[in-house]
Design an enzyme around this catalytic site. Structure first.
Site, PDB file in Angstrom:
ATOM      1  N   CYS A   2      59.214  -4.209  44.040  1.00 38.84           N
ATOM      2  CA  CYS A   2      58.958  -4.356  42.259  1.00 38.84           C
ATOM      3  C   CYS A   2      57.897  -5.114  41.101  1.00 38.84           C
ATOM      4  O   CYS A   2      58.606  -6.038  40.447  1.00 38.84           O
ATOM      5  CB  CYS A   2      60.919  -4.467  41.421  1.00 38.84           C
ATOM      6  SG  CYS A   2      60.859  -5.755  41.823  1.00 38.84           S
TER       7      CYS A   2
ATOM      8  N   ASP B 202      71.428  -5.085  54.731  1.00 37.30           N
ATOM      9  CA  ASP B 202      70.642  -6.670  54.069  1.00 37.30           C
ATOM     10  C   ASP B 202      70.832  -7.980  55.295  1.00 37.30           C
ATOM     11  O   ASP B 202      72.025  -7.939  56.038  1.00 37.30           O
ATOM     12  CB  ASP B 202      71.447  -6.513  52.874  1.00 37.30           C
ATOM     13  CG  ASP B 202      70.661  -6.983  51.410  1.00 37.30           C
ATOM     14  OD1 ASP B 202      69.608  -6.654  51.239  1.00 37.30           O
ATOM     15  OD2 ASP B 202      70.977  -8.945  51.298  1.00 37.30           O
TER      16      ASP B 202
ATOM     17  N   ASP C  95      62.822  -2.014  50.641  1.00 33.49           N
ATOM     18  CA  ASP C  95      62.034  -2.567  49.255  1.00 33.49           C
ATOM     19  C   ASP C  95      62.629  -3.946  49.686  1.00 33.49           C
ATOM     20  O   ASP C  95      63.011  -4.589  49.094  1.00 33.49           O
ATOM     21  CB  ASP C  95      63.139  -1.586  48.328  1.00 33.49           C
ATOM     22  CG  ASP C  95      62.952  -2.511  47.242  1.00 33.49           C
ATOM     23  OD1 ASP C  95      62.212  -2.114  46.753  1.00 33.49           O
ATOM     24  OD2 ASP C  95      64.019  -2.059  46.185  1.00 33.49           O
TER      25      ASP C  95
END
Length: 404
Positions: free
Chosen positions: A355, A257, A302
């Site tokens: 999402c 990340d 993601d």
């Protein structure tokens, strides 16, 4: 929904939470954390507070409309909105020390007017309704209505330590009622207002809180023991820990990340879960990605997105975000998939996920990538719509690298 009104003290907490979100720009989860910190609230009362605050944010424009106020007036007019909310749901008014009264005849007339405006009734701002109609077309009305519903409470069994039936039985002994989710093998729905994070099951790492739709994304990675897997936008690591369970702790799982604090949180969660094959790495520059070229059996991306599939859970975001932000996110997604896909080895699989439920961030982004990267081939994809599954909304696509 509530069957009796909030107490005066709980009403004040709701007003404080919503003032932090609407007037101070704080995320809802941080507003909850700030206001609940140090309080010894019963789990059922805390749940009632979150039910009210969440519902008001899910249909904020509707509740403002029926009591005739603007959202930016909430710090002064919040008590009027909360009174209107109680009347809308057929409840007696809460006994607040100071509150602005509601004209009940005007309220009833405004409710009838709102019923003739479907987007307003569903708590949808105009920019989002325009976007949804443009991108989802005839599927949008059902999805718009689904996104104003309260989210269900899902957890994922940690199969490194437990199986689903044993988890349900152990939770029951601690007063937590839960049932299996038939369509998602790792998912459990919690149906009581229990304090999950105070349980021994949580302390022992037997489960993680994770939406059932999110669990479908990690399942699509289909990681096997002994593989080399990269979760390149790991965040706090919910999907990372799911993948670790797939791998049975065997092989190498690299969680990456751009923000170190998220990876620090992941380390804590991985330790509790017994996910000992998780390694964290900060993405300091493009060199971090280049060093891993053609090395991974699986790469999960993601990517940052609009979050328009998870508005049930994060309703505050639709009152901050606008359509102008979407092109910026789409460009960032393009940069990430173009760059990070280099880590997939020949024969390896790339999983792209968001999402969001908007095609511009999802299938259109995948089609663009495949057109520009012919050494990858499409396998399959899925859009998880809240209106169809009852979960949060997600998208996932799987692609295989055929050559360098």
């Amino acid at each position: 929904m509530l069957t009796y009104p909030l107490s005066g003290s709980s009403s004040e907490l709701v007003l404080n939470i919503l003032t932090m979100v609407l007037n101070q720009g704080k995320p809802l989860d941080r507003a909850y954390s700030h206001n609940f910190s140090g309080l010894k609230l019963e789990p059922t009362e805390q749940a009632r507070i979150t039910v009210v605050a969440g519902d008001i944010l899910r249909r904020l424009n509707l509740y403002c409309f029926i009591v005739d106020i603007n959202a930016d007036e909430f710090d002064r007019m919040g008590s009027k909105l909360l009174n209107g909310w109680h009347l809308f749901h057929g409840l007696e008014l809460p006994k607040m020390q100071y509150s602005l009264q509601v004209d009940e005849k005007a309220l009833a007339a405004n409710i009838e007017s709102a019923k003739q405006q479907p987007a307003l009734w569903d708590g949808c701002p105009q920019w989002l309704d325009d976007l949804g109609q443009q991108q989802l077309k005839d599927k949008w009305p059902a999805e718009r209505a689904a996104l104003m519903q309260a989210p269900k409470r899902f957890i994922r069994v940690n199969e490194l330590k437990c199986d689903r039936q044993k988890l349900i039985e152990k939770l029951a002994k601690e007063g937590v009622t839960a049932v299996s989710v038939e369509t998602v093998p790792s998912a459990v729905e919690v149906t009581s207002d229990s304090a999950l994070f105070r349980t021994e099951c949580f302390k022992q790492g037997l489960f993680e809180q994770q939406d059932a739709g999110s669990q479908l994304v990690a399942a699509a990675v289909d990681a096997k023991p002994g593989m080399r897997v990269v979760d390149a936008c790991a965040g706090a690591g919910g999907k990372t820990l799911h993948i670790a369970a797939q791998m049975q702790g065997k092989g190498r799982l690299l969680a990456m990340d751009v923000e170190q604090w998220k990876l620090d949180n992941l380390k804590t969660r991985a330790k509790r879960a017994g996910a000992h094959n998780v390694e964290t790495r900060i993405i300091a520059s493009s060199k971090t990605i280049k060093r891993l070229k053609l090395s991974a059996d699986r790469v999960l991306l993601d990517v940052p997105c609009s979050g328009l599939g998870v508005l049930k859970r994060n309703p505050d975001s639709k009152w901050r975000d606008t359509a102008e932000r979407l092109p910026i996110l789409v460009d960032l997604q393009k940069q990430i998939i173009d760059s990070y896909s280099r880590m997939v080895k020949v024969g390896g699989i790339l999983v792209y996920a968001t999402c969001s439920i908007m095609p511009e961030e999802n299938r259109l982004q995948v089609d663009r990538f495949l057109a520009e990267h012919p050494h990858f081939s499409f396998i399959d994809d899925e859009t998880i719509l809240s209106s169809e599954h009852g979960f949060d909304g997600f998208y996932l696509a799987r692609m295989i690298r055929n050559e360098e």
